[in-house]
Scaffold this active site. Sequence first.
Site, short mmCIF file in Angstrom:
data_model
loop_
_atom_site.label_atom_id
_atom_site.label_comp_id
_atom_site.label_asym_id
_atom_site.label_seq_id
_atom_site.Cartn_x
_atom_site.Cartn_y
_atom_site.Cartn_z
N LYS A 1 -3.63 8.43 2.85
CA LYS A 1 -4.92 8.22 3.54
C LYS A 1 -4.88 8.80 4.96
CE LYS A 1 -7.40 5.98 0.42
NZ LYS A 1 -8.45 6.69 -0.33
N TYR A 18 0.85 -1.21 0.00
CA TYR A 18 0.00 0.00 0.00
C TYR A 18 0.88 1.25 0.00
CZ TYR A 18 -4.50 2.34 0.69
OH TYR A 18 -5.63 3.10 0.52
N1 LIG Z 1 -11.40 -0.92 -3.34
C1 LIG Z 1 -10.86 -0.97 -2.16
O1 LIG Z 1 -10.35 -2.01 -1.72
C2 LIG Z 1 -10.87 0.25 -1.28
C3 LIG Z 1 -10.76 0.11 0.11
C4 LIG Z 1 -10.76 1.25 0.90
C5 LIG Z 1 -10.86 2.49 0.32
N2 LIG Z 1 -10.97 2.60 -1.04
C6 LIG Z 1 -11.08 3.94 -1.60
O2 LIG Z 1 -12.30 4.07 -2.28
C7 LIG Z 1 -12.18 5.13 -3.22
C8 LIG Z 1 -12.78 4.69 -4.54
O3 LIG Z 1 -11.97 3.69 -5.12
P1 LIG Z 1 -12.56 2.35 -5.77
O4 LIG Z 1 -11.91 1.24 -5.06
O5 LIG Z 1 -14.03 2.42 -5.86
O6 LIG Z 1 -11.90 2.35 -7.22
P2 LIG Z 1 -12.40 2.98 -8.62
O7 LIG Z 1 -11.25 2.78 -9.54
O8 LIG Z 1 -13.69 2.42 -9.03
O9 LIG Z 1 -12.59 4.52 -8.25
C9 LIG Z 1 -11.51 5.41 -8.17
C10 LIG Z 1 -12.00 6.67 -8.82
O10 LIG Z 1 -11.02 7.71 -8.69
C11 LIG Z 1 -11.16 8.49 -9.84
N3 LIG Z 1 -9.99 9.37 -10.04
C12 LIG Z 1 -8.66 9.04 -9.98
N4 LIG Z 1 -7.92 10.13 -10.28
C13 LIG Z 1 -8.80 11.15 -10.52
C14 LIG Z 1 -8.66 12.50 -10.90
N5 LIG Z 1 -7.45 13.06 -11.12
N6 LIG Z 1 -9.78 13.26 -11.04
C15 LIG Z 1 -11.01 12.71 -10.85
N7 LIG Z 1 -11.21 11.44 -10.50
C16 LIG Z 1 -10.11 10.67 -10.35
C17 LIG Z 1 -11.29 7.48 -10.96
O11 LIG Z 1 -11.81 8.06 -12.14
C18 LIG Z 1 -12.27 6.51 -10.33
O12 LIG Z 1 -13.59 6.90 -10.61
C19 LIG Z 1 -10.71 5.50 -3.24
O13 LIG Z 1 -10.50 6.61 -2.39
C20 LIG Z 1 -10.05 4.27 -2.65
O14 LIG Z 1 -8.79 4.54 -2.08
C21 LIG Z 1 -10.98 1.52 -1.85
#
Ligand SMILES: NC(=O)c1ccc[n+]([C@@H]2O[C@H](COP(=O)([O-])OP(=O)(O)OC[C@H]3O[C@@H](n4cnc5c(N)ncnc54)[C@H](O)[C@@H]3O)[C@@H](O)[C@H]2O)c1
Length: 260
Positions: A164, A157
């Site tokens: 984060k 990570y």
């Molecule tokens: N999937 C997991 O395991 C997990 C766990 C905990 C937290 N998260 C967090 O959840 C959130 C969403 O991620 P996800 O897992 O749904 O993945 P995802 O890939 O579906 O979503 C990530 C989003 O970030 C957007 N993004 C990235 N750079 C960008 C920019 N410059 N401008 C605008 N948008 C931008 C992408 O277009 C995408 O829509 C993130 O903050 C991620 O860290 C994910």
Amino acid sequence: MAFLKGKRAVIVGLASNRSIAWGIAQALRNEGAELAFSYQNSKLQGRVEKMAGELGSDIAAPMDVAEDHEINKFFKDLRKTWEEFDILVHSVAFAPSDQLEGRYLDSINREGFRVAHEISSYSLSALAKTARPMMSNRNGAILTMSYLGAVRALPSYNVMGPAKASLEASVRFLALDLGSEGIRVNAISAGPIRTLAASGVKGLRQMMKKTSEMSPLKRNVTIKDVGSAAAFLCSDLAAGVTGQVLYVDAGYNIVGMNFD
Ligand SMILES: NC(=O)c1ccc[n+]([C@@H]2O[C@H](COP(=O)([O-])OP(=O)(O)OC[C@H]3O[C@@H](n4cnc5c(N)ncnc54)[C@H](O)[C@@H]3O)[C@@H](O)[C@H]2O)c1
């Protein structure tokens, strides 16, 4: 009872039907909220417009959170349709792929640190700053997405952990700052879920296996689990909750050890 009836929500971070933002959008819609969406770039436009339509929304517009002028334009244009709104969901993170594998010190560099912090942390404050005049004094709620790496060290990570941690600190500072305007600010710390962003973290499969083995609920969470908790936090049911990080991780974070 649809407990978000009459609320308007802006969803930032929809990329696919696996996105956490999709689980949140569905849950908010099920509870009666009206939705507007942004998409990062033209590659995502068609897909996000189609998904927005499935949830009864015809508002989808571009916004790269790295660009202040795109953030300003998104909310300026939104104002033509919605004078004000109630809920802002920030579900965005990014780090260059070479940052998310190998040992921490081998991978980290100045540019990777800057990009990860700018896109994954600063963008929350940038959105809050711009959206604030449209959200003030109407029991608004801002929600962002975090992960355990904010408070615990774990493999791969890497720089996203410090990013984060910065995001969670921003939640507390924003909550203190915006409380007087009736805006609550919270985070959900979700367990690992296979999404586009998560697939960029080397070892996601092992992270998910460990969670399902070690968590009290003995499973991984889904975007539906996260969506339900998000709907609560964004609603007036959570009127007394701000500055918090709610773990939606099948309880993994509370386990010190187990003998399974
Ligand atoms: N999937 C997991 O395991 C997990 C766990 C905990 C937290 N998260 C967090 O959840 C959130 C969403 O991620 P996800 O897992 O749904 O993945 P995802 O890939 O579906 O979503 C990530 C989003 O970030 C957007 N993004 C990235 N750079 C960008 C920019 N410059 N401008 C605008 N948008 C931008 C992408 O277009 C995408 O829509 C993130 O903050 C991620 O860290 C994910």
